[in-house]
Design a protein around this motif. Structure first.
Motif, PDB file in Angstrom:
ATOM      1  N   ILE A   5      49.747  27.960  55.349  1.00 23.70           N
ATOM      2  CA  ILE A   5      49.484  28.184  53.530  1.00 23.70           C
ATOM      3  C   ILE A   5      48.375  29.834  53.707  1.00 23.70           C
ATOM      4  CG2 ILE A   5      48.542  27.828  51.087  1.00 23.70           C
ATOM      5  CD1 ILE A   5      49.480  24.603  52.744  1.00 23.70           C
ATOM      6  N   GLN A   6      49.115  30.709  53.391  1.00 26.97           N
ATOM      7  CA  GLN A   6      48.520  31.792  53.056  1.00 26.97           C
ATOM      8  C   GLN A   6      47.949  32.196  51.466  1.00 26.97           C
ATOM      9  OE1 GLN A   6      47.625  33.691  54.883  1.00 26.97           O
ATOM     10  NE2 GLN A   6      48.887  32.547  57.176  1.00 26.97           N
ATOM     11  N   PRO A   7      47.270  32.357  50.488  1.00 23.07           N
ATOM     12  CA  PRO A   7      46.903  33.184  49.109  1.00 23.07           C
ATOM     13  C   PRO A   7      48.234  34.286  49.366  1.00 23.07           C
ATOM     14  CG  PRO A   7      45.325  34.352  50.991  1.00 23.07           C
ATOM     15  CD  PRO A   7      45.916  33.427  51.386  1.00 23.07           C
ATOM     16  N   LYS A   8      48.225  33.753  47.650  1.00 29.73           N
ATOM     17  CA  LYS A   8      49.559  34.810  47.350  1.00 29.73           C
ATOM     18  C   LYS A   8      48.822  34.644  45.232  1.00 29.73           C
ATOM     19  CE  LYS A   8      53.695  33.756  48.641  1.00 29.73           C
ATOM     20  NZ  LYS A   8      54.169  31.514  49.206  1.00 29.73           N
ATOM     21  N   PHE A   9      49.043  36.034  45.247  1.00 29.26           N
ATOM     22  CA  PHE A   9      47.886  36.284  43.649  1.00 29.26           C
ATOM     23  C   PHE A   9      49.278  36.412  42.664  1.00 29.26           C
ATOM     24  CE2 PHE A   9      44.385  36.276  46.473  1.00 29.26           C
ATOM     25  CZ  PHE A   9      43.497  35.686  46.242  1.00 29.26           C
ATOM     26  N   ARG A  10      48.643  36.673  41.894  1.00 32.20           N
ATOM     27  CA  ARG A  10      49.645  36.926  40.485  1.00 32.20           C
ATOM     28  C   ARG A  10      48.823  36.659  39.744  1.00 32.20           C
ATOM     29  NH1 ARG A  10      53.386  32.193  38.961  1.00 32.20           N
ATOM     30  NH2 ARG A  10      51.825  32.224  37.283  1.00 32.20           N
ATOM     31  N   PHE A  37      38.744  43.043  41.262  1.00 33.84           N
ATOM     32  CA  PHE A  37      37.792  42.282  42.362  1.00 33.84           C
ATOM     33  C   PHE A  37      39.172  42.339  43.885  1.00 33.84           C
ATOM     34  CE2 PHE A  37      39.515  37.768  42.058  1.00 33.84           C
ATOM     35  CZ  PHE A  37      39.408  37.666  40.818  1.00 33.84           C
ATOM     36  N   HIS A  38      39.942  42.465  43.544  1.00 35.77           N
ATOM     37  CA  HIS A  38      40.773  42.608  44.533  1.00 35.77           C
ATOM     38  C   HIS A  38      41.119  44.120  44.652  1.00 35.77           C
ATOM     39  CE1 HIS A  38      43.020  39.236  44.078  1.00 35.77           C
ATOM     40  NE2 HIS A  38      43.112  39.209  42.417  1.00 35.77           N
ATOM     41  N   THR A  39      41.078  45.024  44.292  1.00 38.99           N
ATOM     42  CA  THR A  39      40.759  46.816  44.633  1.00 38.99           C
ATOM     43  C   THR A  39      39.360  46.872  45.099  1.00 38.99           C
ATOM     44  OG1 THR A  39      41.664  47.246  42.536  1.00 38.99           O
ATOM     45  CG2 THR A  39      43.136  46.869  44.259  1.00 38.99           C
ATOM     46  N   GLY A  40      38.348  46.524  44.184  1.00 36.70           N
ATOM     47  CA  GLY A  40      36.986  47.691  43.856  1.00 36.70           C
ATOM     48  C   GLY A  40      37.249  48.392  42.968  1.00 36.70           C
ATOM     49  N   LYS A  41      38.225  47.891  42.317  1.00 37.61           N
ATOM     50  CA  LYS A  41      38.111  49.688  41.456  1.00 37.61           C
ATOM     51  C   LYS A  41      36.806  48.979  40.547  1.00 37.61           C
ATOM     52  CE  LYS A  41      40.752  52.828  38.926  1.00 37.61           C
ATOM     53  NZ  LYS A  41      41.090  53.585  38.397  1.00 37.61           N
ATOM     54  N   VAL A  42      36.289  50.060  39.214  1.00 40.25           N
ATOM     55  CA  VAL A  42      35.467  49.502  38.280  1.00 40.25           C
ATOM     56  C   VAL A  42      36.215  50.064  37.260  1.00 40.25           C
ATOM     57  CG1 VAL A  42      33.404  49.896  37.580  1.00 40.25           C
ATOM     58  CG2 VAL A  42      33.329  49.315  39.354  1.00 40.25           C
ATOM     59  N   GLN A  55      37.562  31.029  48.094  1.00 43.59           N
ATOM     60  CA  GLN A  55      37.227  29.371  48.262  1.00 43.59           C
ATOM     61  C   GLN A  55      37.299  28.530  47.332  1.00 43.59           C
ATOM     62  OE1 GLN A  55      33.045  29.833  49.774  1.00 43.59           O
ATOM     63  NE2 GLN A  55      34.390  30.584  51.802  1.00 43.59           N
ATOM     64  N   LEU A  56      37.844  28.771  45.914  1.00 43.94           N
ATOM     65  CA  LEU A  56      37.908  28.254  44.812  1.00 43.94           C
ATOM     66  C   LEU A  56      39.520  27.884  45.370  1.00 43.94           C
ATOM     67  CD1 LEU A  56      37.553  30.231  41.613  1.00 43.94           C
ATOM     68  CD2 LEU A  56      36.101  28.000  42.531  1.00 43.94           C
ATOM     69  N   PHE A  57      40.731  27.898  46.008  1.00 45.87           N
ATOM     70  CA  PHE A  57      41.651  27.716  46.783  1.00 45.87           C
ATOM     71  C   PHE A  57      41.411  27.546  48.441  1.00 45.87           C
ATOM     72  CE2 PHE A  57      41.509  30.582  43.319  1.00 45.87           C
ATOM     73  CZ  PHE A  57      42.591  30.339  41.925  1.00 45.87           C
ATOM     74  N   GLY A  58      40.521  26.931  48.374  1.00 47.54           N
ATOM     75  CA  GLY A  58      40.085  26.493  49.888  1.00 47.54           C
ATOM     76  C   GLY A  58      40.503  27.568  51.477  1.00 47.54           C
ATOM     77  N   PHE A  59      40.666  29.063  50.336  1.00 46.99           N
ATOM     78  CA  PHE A  59      40.922  30.129  51.836  1.00 46.99           C
ATOM     79  C   PHE A  59      39.780  30.397  51.963  1.00 46.99           C
ATOM     80  CE2 PHE A  59      44.865  29.718  49.292  1.00 46.99           C
ATOM     81  CZ  PHE A  59      45.959  29.571  50.447  1.00 46.99           C
TER      82      PHE A  59
END
Ligand code: NAD
Length: 396
Positions: free
Chosen positions: A3-8, A170-175, A371-375
């Motif tokens: 199981i890997q993290p997958k984002f939407r 917060f995925h890319t660090g772009k402000v 970590q909220l999702f166990g990763f």
């Protein structure tokens, strides 16, 4: 399967059962290391599967030895889809609490509905008799009104005028700069209907009428205030209106419960990374700067540290809880300390995509989010095959 993290967007659509279990165990271990509490004995937690509700449940059980019933809205796994994180969290909590000798039962369904309230009352009668603490920790995007059937959707918007400020992906660090248009009157009303106090009062009335509240019952719900920079999007925005309503409801419920020796409180908690807070624009950037500052000053706390402190120092200290001029418990006191806020504001004025990693704790934010999702949890082998089909013992 692996199981890997997958984002939407800001949502992770997968969760790791072993990682979630490990996260719950870490919270349990934290509480077990603290001084035992002379606290509640029979507890209902509404919104018990993640964030502040889960931490309240763990504190009640492992800090005060309480039997608990948890209500939440989560999804079990189906085929190759993993369950949601709150499902796995609860499976682990129930297992650990039962092994430790405490009653731990759960109800998965829409807490806003009359049916789930009734089901909960029946379960309290069967398992606990009565409850002496009711924690109301729902954070929901939508509510179907149980009487009118109207569907309300909450929005995160400013009120009166547009709001422009910095935000981070917060995925890319772009402000970047973000402008949010003000809410309509209807949107304000809807947000108050979802996140205000009406449902909390409905719960307390239903529990009282069913005779399942013990004498001296305490009930508590959670609120947030935060710094001036986020006020237009939070405290003075649509959600803030809902929190005003929730806080007014606490005063109403307090008067009602005092008649039988009980109390109703709102606790203003600090900003932490949860599924709900990550959905709020601007706030994740503020939290990254706050974490940097509070960690440097040795003041950092997550959900479990906050909830243990709430129980130990305010709700069950043996002395009356300390409250502010509005009657609210303020365990956000360290976040709101002047030196903390001054430093965060100074960082806020400087922060951009180039210096983000240096002056903020975006890495800490990102890690907490995974970590909220166990990763990204130490001690978990993410290369191992795991069965996503995990049962919550009390839910068949
Ligand atoms: P969360 O997203 O981690 O938890 C929400 C809980 O509500 C989950 O258990 C979920 O299953 C449950 N839920 C949602 N809709 C439901 C429904 N229809 N029926 C039953 N259960 C449902 O959220 P959180 O951040 O822990 O927020 C809890 C409370 O704490 C909220 O009132 C929030 O405003 C407050 N708070 C949060 C922060 C923060 O920084 N996260 C700070 C201060 C106060």
């Amino acid at each position: 399967m692996k199981i890997q993290p997958k984002f939407r967007g800001f949502i992770c659509t997968t969760a790791h059962p072993a990682g979630c279990a490990q996260q719950v165990q870490q919270q349990i271990e934290f509480v077990k290391k603290q001084k035992p509490l002379t606290g509640p004995k029979k507890v209902l937690v509404i919104g018990a599967s993640t964030g502040y509700g889960l931490a309240s449940r763990i504190t009640a059980a492992f800090g005060a030895g309480a039997d608990t019933i948890g209500v939440f809205f989560e999804k079990p796994s189906s085929g190759k889809r993993t369950a949601t994180a709150g499902w796995y969290n609860t499976a682990e909590f129930e297992k650990a609490a039962t092994e430790a000798g405490y009653v731990a039962k759960s109800i998965n369904g829409d807490a806003f509905s009359n049916e789930i309230k009734e089901e909960t009352i029946q379960l309290i009668k069967k398992e606990l008799g009565q409850v002496d603490l009711v924690v109301y920790s729902l954070a929901a995007p939508k509510r179907v009104h149980p009487v009118t059937g109207e569907v309300f959707s909450s929005v995160l918007k400013p009120i009166g005028q547009p709001y422009t400020n910095k935000t981070v992906d917060f995925h890319t660090g772009k402000v970047s700069e973000l402008t949010l248009e003000p809410a309509t009157d209807k949107e304000i009303l809807h947000t108050v209907a979802v996140m205000g106090g009406e449902d909390w009062k409905m719960w307390m009335d239903a529990l009282e009428q069913a005779g399942v509240l013990a004498e001296g019952t305490v009930t508590i719900a959670y609120s947030y205030i935060g710094p001036k920079i986020t006020h237009p999007i939070y405290r003075e925005g649509t959600v803030g209106r809902a929190k005003d309503h929730l806080e007014a409801t606490a005063r109403e419920l307090d008067a009602q419960l005092k008649k039988s020796g009980g109390r109703a409180f709102v606790s203003v908690n600090k900003a932490v990374v949860t599924q709900s807070s990550s959905a709020i624009p601007v706030v994740p950037l503020y939290i990254s700067l706050l974490f940097k500052t509070m960690k440097e000053k040795g003041l950092h706390e997550g959900c479990i540290e906050q909830m243990y402190r709430l129980f130990a120092e305010e709700l069950y200290s043996g002395a009356p809880a300390n409250v502010d001029e509005e009657g609210r418990i303020r365990i956000d006191n360290l976040e709101m300390r002047e030196d903390v806020q001054e430093q965060v504001l100074s960082l806020w004025n400087q922060v951009d995509s180039d210096n983000l990693n240096e002056i903020s704790d975006l890495e800490g934010y990102r890690k907490d989010f995974f970590q909220l999702f166990g990763f990204e949890t130490e001690g978990v082998d993410y290369e191992a095959d795991v069965d996503p089909d995990v049962q919550i013992p009390s839910i068949t």
